[in-house]
Design a protein around this motif. Structure first.
Motif, PDB file in Angstrom:
ATOM      1  N   GLY A  55       0.640  -0.863  -0.017  1.00  0.00           N
ATOM      2  CA  GLY A  55      -0.114  -0.196  -0.141  1.00  0.00           C
ATOM      3  C   GLY A  55       0.828   1.337   0.055  1.00  0.00           C
ATOM      4  N   ASN A  56       0.752   2.418  -0.742  1.00  0.00           N
ATOM      5  CA  ASN A  56       1.377   3.453  -0.546  1.00  0.00           C
ATOM      6  C   ASN A  56       0.725   4.492  -0.752  1.00  0.00           C
ATOM      7  N   TRP A  57       0.669   4.947   0.353  1.00  0.00           N
ATOM      8  CA  TRP A  57      -0.156   5.928   0.693  1.00  0.00           C
ATOM      9  C   TRP A  57       0.369   7.485   0.247  1.00  0.00           C
ATOM     10  N   LYS A  58       1.669   7.527  -0.314  1.00  0.00           N
ATOM     11  CA  LYS A  58       1.639   9.033  -1.116  1.00  0.00           C
ATOM     12  C   LYS A  58       1.850   9.766  -0.065  1.00  0.00           C
ATOM     13  N   MET A  59       1.666  10.816  -0.665  1.00  0.00           N
ATOM     14  CA  MET A  59       1.991  12.551   0.861  1.00  0.00           C
ATOM     15  C   MET A  59       0.298  12.449   1.262  1.00  0.00           C
ATOM     16  N   GLY A 108      11.757   4.748  -8.324  1.00  0.00           N
ATOM     17  CA  GLY A 108      11.138   4.704 -10.042  1.00  0.00           C
ATOM     18  C   GLY A 108      10.409   4.868  -9.986  1.00  0.00           C
ATOM     19  N   HIS A 109       8.855   5.071  -8.830  1.00  0.00           N
ATOM     20  CA  HIS A 109       7.918   5.457  -8.698  1.00  0.00           C
ATOM     21  C   HIS A 109       7.348   6.324 -10.331  1.00  0.00           C
ATOM     22  N   SER A 110       5.796   5.223 -10.547  1.00  0.00           N
ATOM     23  CA  SER A 110       6.209   7.069 -11.533  1.00  0.00           C
ATOM     24  C   SER A 110       5.993   8.478 -11.274  1.00  0.00           C
ATOM     25  N   GLU A 111       5.033   8.258 -10.120  1.00  0.00           N
ATOM     26  CA  GLU A 111       5.308  10.269 -10.063  1.00  0.00           C
ATOM     27  C   GLU A 111       7.239  11.066  -8.973  1.00  0.00           C
ATOM     28  N   ARG A 112       7.679   9.712  -9.234  1.00  0.00           N
ATOM     29  CA  ARG A 112       9.688  10.736  -8.472  1.00  0.00           C
ATOM     30  C   ARG A 112       9.738  10.114 -10.604  1.00  0.00           C
ATOM     31  N   TYR A 156       5.423  -3.285 -12.468  1.00  0.00           N
ATOM     32  CA  TYR A 156       4.465  -2.995 -13.878  1.00  0.00           C
ATOM     33  C   TYR A 156       3.331  -2.022 -13.811  1.00  0.00           C
ATOM     34  N   GLU A 157       3.503  -0.443 -13.665  1.00  0.00           N
ATOM     35  CA  GLU A 157       2.372  -0.067 -13.584  1.00  0.00           C
ATOM     36  C   GLU A 157       2.557   1.232 -13.860  1.00  0.00           C
ATOM     37  N   PRO A 158       1.271   1.040 -15.455  1.00  0.00           N
ATOM     38  CA  PRO A 158       1.492   2.028 -16.435  1.00  0.00           C
ATOM     39  C   PRO A 158       0.346   3.173 -16.728  1.00  0.00           C
ATOM     40  N   TRP A 196      -1.119   5.485 -17.055  1.00  0.00           N
ATOM     41  CA  TRP A 196      -2.158   6.170 -17.568  1.00  0.00           C
ATOM     42  C   TRP A 196      -2.810   6.115 -16.422  1.00  0.00           C
ATOM     43  N   ALA A 197      -2.657   4.737 -16.479  1.00  0.00           N
ATOM     44  CA  ALA A 197      -3.423   3.718 -15.237  1.00  0.00           C
ATOM     45  C   ALA A 197      -3.493   4.758 -13.994  1.00  0.00           C
ATOM     46  N   ILE A 198      -2.065   5.166 -13.453  1.00  0.00           N
ATOM     47  CA  ILE A 198      -2.043   4.880 -11.700  1.00  0.00           C
ATOM     48  C   ILE A 198      -2.967   6.470 -10.978  1.00  0.00           C
ATOM     49  N   GLY A 199      -4.117   6.155 -10.604  1.00  0.00           N
ATOM     50  CA  GLY A 199      -4.818   7.341  -9.978  1.00  0.00           C
ATOM     51  C   GLY A 199      -5.979   7.958 -10.733  1.00  0.00           C
ATOM     52  N   THR A 200      -5.744   7.332 -12.257  1.00  0.00           N
ATOM     53  CA  THR A 200      -6.651   7.576 -12.736  1.00  0.00           C
ATOM     54  C   THR A 200      -8.690   7.279 -12.614  1.00  0.00           C
ATOM     55  N   TYR A 254       1.478  -6.021 -10.050  1.00  0.00           N
ATOM     56  CA  TYR A 254       0.233  -4.829 -11.109  1.00  0.00           C
ATOM     57  C   TYR A 254       0.106  -3.535 -10.415  1.00  0.00           C
ATOM     58  N   GLY A 255       0.532  -2.415 -10.725  1.00  0.00           N
ATOM     59  CA  GLY A 255      -0.435  -1.972  -9.909  1.00  0.00           C
ATOM     60  C   GLY A 255      -0.689  -0.271 -11.091  1.00  0.00           C
ATOM     61  N   GLY A 256      -2.111   0.283 -10.574  1.00  0.00           N
ATOM     62  CA  GLY A 256      -2.702   1.268 -11.085  1.00  0.00           C
ATOM     63  C   GLY A 256      -4.202   1.403 -11.169  1.00  0.00           C
ATOM     64  N   SER A 257      -4.780   1.881 -10.100  1.00  0.00           N
ATOM     65  CA  SER A 257      -5.999   1.932 -10.111  1.00  0.00           C
ATOM     66  C   SER A 257      -6.818   0.381 -10.196  1.00  0.00           C
ATOM     67  N   VAL A 258      -5.786  -0.143  -8.645  1.00  0.00           N
ATOM     68  CA  VAL A 258      -6.390  -1.482  -8.172  1.00  0.00           C
ATOM     69  C   VAL A 258      -7.550  -1.003  -7.025  1.00  0.00           C
ATOM     70  N   LYS A 259      -8.709  -1.993  -6.633  1.00  0.00           N
ATOM     71  CA  LYS A 259      -9.607  -2.019  -6.428  1.00  0.00           C
ATOM     72  C   LYS A 259     -10.111  -2.724  -5.519  1.00  0.00           C
ATOM     73  N   LEU A 285       0.110  -7.117  -6.047  1.00  0.00           N
ATOM     74  CA  LEU A 285       0.107  -5.684  -6.114  1.00  0.00           C
ATOM     75  C   LEU A 285      -0.018  -4.104  -5.656  1.00  0.00           C
ATOM     76  N   LEU A 286       0.495  -3.478  -5.882  1.00  0.00           N
ATOM     77  CA  LEU A 286       0.548  -2.237  -5.306  1.00  0.00           C
ATOM     78  C   LEU A 286      -0.441  -1.301  -5.846  1.00  0.00           C
ATOM     79  N   ILE A 287      -1.197  -0.610  -4.216  1.00  0.00           N
ATOM     80  CA  ILE A 287      -1.714   0.407  -4.257  1.00  0.00           C
ATOM     81  C   ILE A 287      -1.482   1.397  -4.247  1.00  0.00           C
ATOM     82  N   GLY A 288      -2.649   2.021  -4.261  1.00  0.00           N
ATOM     83  CA  GLY A 288      -2.226   3.513  -3.968  1.00  0.00           C
ATOM     84  C   GLY A 288      -3.409   4.239  -3.276  1.00  0.00           C
ATOM     85  N   GLY A 289      -4.267   4.831  -4.258  1.00  0.00           N
ATOM     86  CA  GLY A 289      -5.536   5.330  -3.345  1.00  0.00           C
ATOM     87  C   GLY A 289      -6.260   4.222  -2.534  1.00  0.00           C
ATOM     88  N   ALA A 290      -6.748   2.923  -3.112  1.00  0.00           N
ATOM     89  CA  ALA A 290      -7.340   2.300  -2.554  1.00  0.00           C
ATOM     90  C   ALA A 290      -6.371   1.762  -0.946  1.00  0.00           C
TER      91      ALA A 290
HETATM   92  C1  PEP Z   1       0.782   3.879  -7.010  1.00  0.00           C
HETATM   93  O1  PEP Z   1       0.730   4.773  -6.361  1.00  0.00           O
HETATM   94  O2  PEP Z   1       1.640   2.924  -7.378  1.00  0.00           O
HETATM   95  C2  PEP Z   1      -0.572   3.447  -7.800  1.00  0.00           C
HETATM   96  C3  PEP Z   1      -0.794   2.349  -8.451  1.00  0.00           C
HETATM   97  O3  PEP Z   1      -1.932   4.583  -7.159  1.00  0.00           O
HETATM   98  P1  PEP Z   1      -3.157   4.061  -6.868  1.00  0.00           P
HETATM   99  O4  PEP Z   1      -3.752   2.842  -7.206  1.00  0.00           O
HETATM  100  O5  PEP Z   1      -4.102   4.836  -6.458  1.00  0.00           O
HETATM  101  O6  PEP Z   1      -3.896   4.157  -8.943  1.00  0.00           O
END
Ligand code: PEP
Length: 260
Positions: free
Chosen positions: A10-14, A95-99, A167-169, A171-175, A211-216, A232-237
């Motif tokens: 779980g990536n809490w970001k900021m 190397g997270h895409s936001e970095r 693997y985190e496309p 265009w799928a991250i946080g969108t 895999y990561g990218g808007s997974v719920k 899975l790498l999970i951001g928002g959820a």
């Molecule tokens: C992430 O920050 O790596 C990520 C996958 O975010 P989200 O799940 O919000 O798309």
């Protein structure tokens, strides 16, 4: 970590201050049942990581840094090194895409940071993925190839065993845009074939790929069912303890199914 164990990060970001982070961990630890077949990792902000390291039961949750600097110490104002994080975190996102896209990190940076992780006993999670325009131009496989070569350039076969690839496309991250399982399968095949080319067939089979990218919670099982995806790498959820626990439960179901 063996490939029959699922890894959920779980990536809490900021997000979450000290108080919120502590409450969250308290809540999540009451929900999550420790399972041998799922490793749960929390990536809080650096501000909260030290206090959470005292709060969490490491058998239940591991911690990850969202970033670090590759020098071990010195005059690098505002940075925190892998050496300082050693013993506090087990993993670090690299190397997270936001970095890469907000802070202009290059493959050379990811390479140096992976080396810093390895020499400080931290498992690097190398994040790779194409942007929407690279995808539209048919360049996705080339981007993955370049980011893998760029990040892993100085990694030996033995060291690769400690590396996780996410693997985190972009265009799928946080969108909220969901990658199709077929597209994720193609990317995983490309990643494993590149690893095979660099390190041989055994390494390609064993390397852990997330895999990561808007997974719920409602899409987690579909991604976990993809051949070659180990977690899975999970951001928002991951910011909602109940939603994150549901995803952890899906990982357990998936691991139990794979064992049958
Ligand atoms: C992430 O920050 O790596 C990520 C996958 O975010 P989200 O799940 O919000 O798309």
């Amino acid at each position: 970590m063996t490939r029959d164990k699922k890894l959920i990060i779980g990536n809490w970001k900021m997000n979450l201050n000290m108080h919120e982070a502590s409450l969250y961990v308290h809540q999540l630890s009451g929900l999550v049942q420790s399972r041998r077949d799922v490793e749960v990792v929390l990536a809080p902000t650096l501000l909260t990581i030290q206090s959470l390291s005292l709060q969490v039961d490491r058998r239940q949750f591991k911690l990850a840094a969202q970033n670090l600097y590759w020098r071990d110490y010195g005059a690098y104002t505002g940075e925190v090194s892998a050496r300082q994080l050693r013993g506090i975190v087990d993993y670090a996102l690299i190397g997270h895409s936001e970095r890469r896209h907000i802070f202009n990190e290059t493959d050379k940076d990811t390479r140096s940071k992976i080396q810093a992780c390895i020499r400080n006993q931290i498992r690097p999670v190398l994040c790779i993925g194409e942007t929407a325009s690279e995808r539209a131009n048919g360049e996705a496989t080339d981007v993955l190839h370049d980011q893998l070569i760029g990040g892993l350039a100085n990694v030996t076969s033995d060291e690769l065993e400690e590396v996780v690839i996410a693997y985190e496309p972009v265009w799928a991250i946080g969108t909220g845009d969901n990658a199709l399982p077929d597209d994720v399968t193609k990317a995983v095949v490309a990643i494993r074939s590149q690893i095979k080319h660099l390190y041989g067939a055994t390494a390609a089979k064993n390397v852990c790929i997330l895999y990561g990218g808007s997974v719920k919670a409602d899409s987690a099982a579909d991604y976990l069912a993809i051949n070659g995806i180990d977690g899975l790498l999970i951001g928002g959820a991951s910011l909602d303890a109940h939603a994150f626990n549901d995803i952890i439960q899906k990982a357990h179901d998936s691991a139990a199914k794979a064992k049958k």
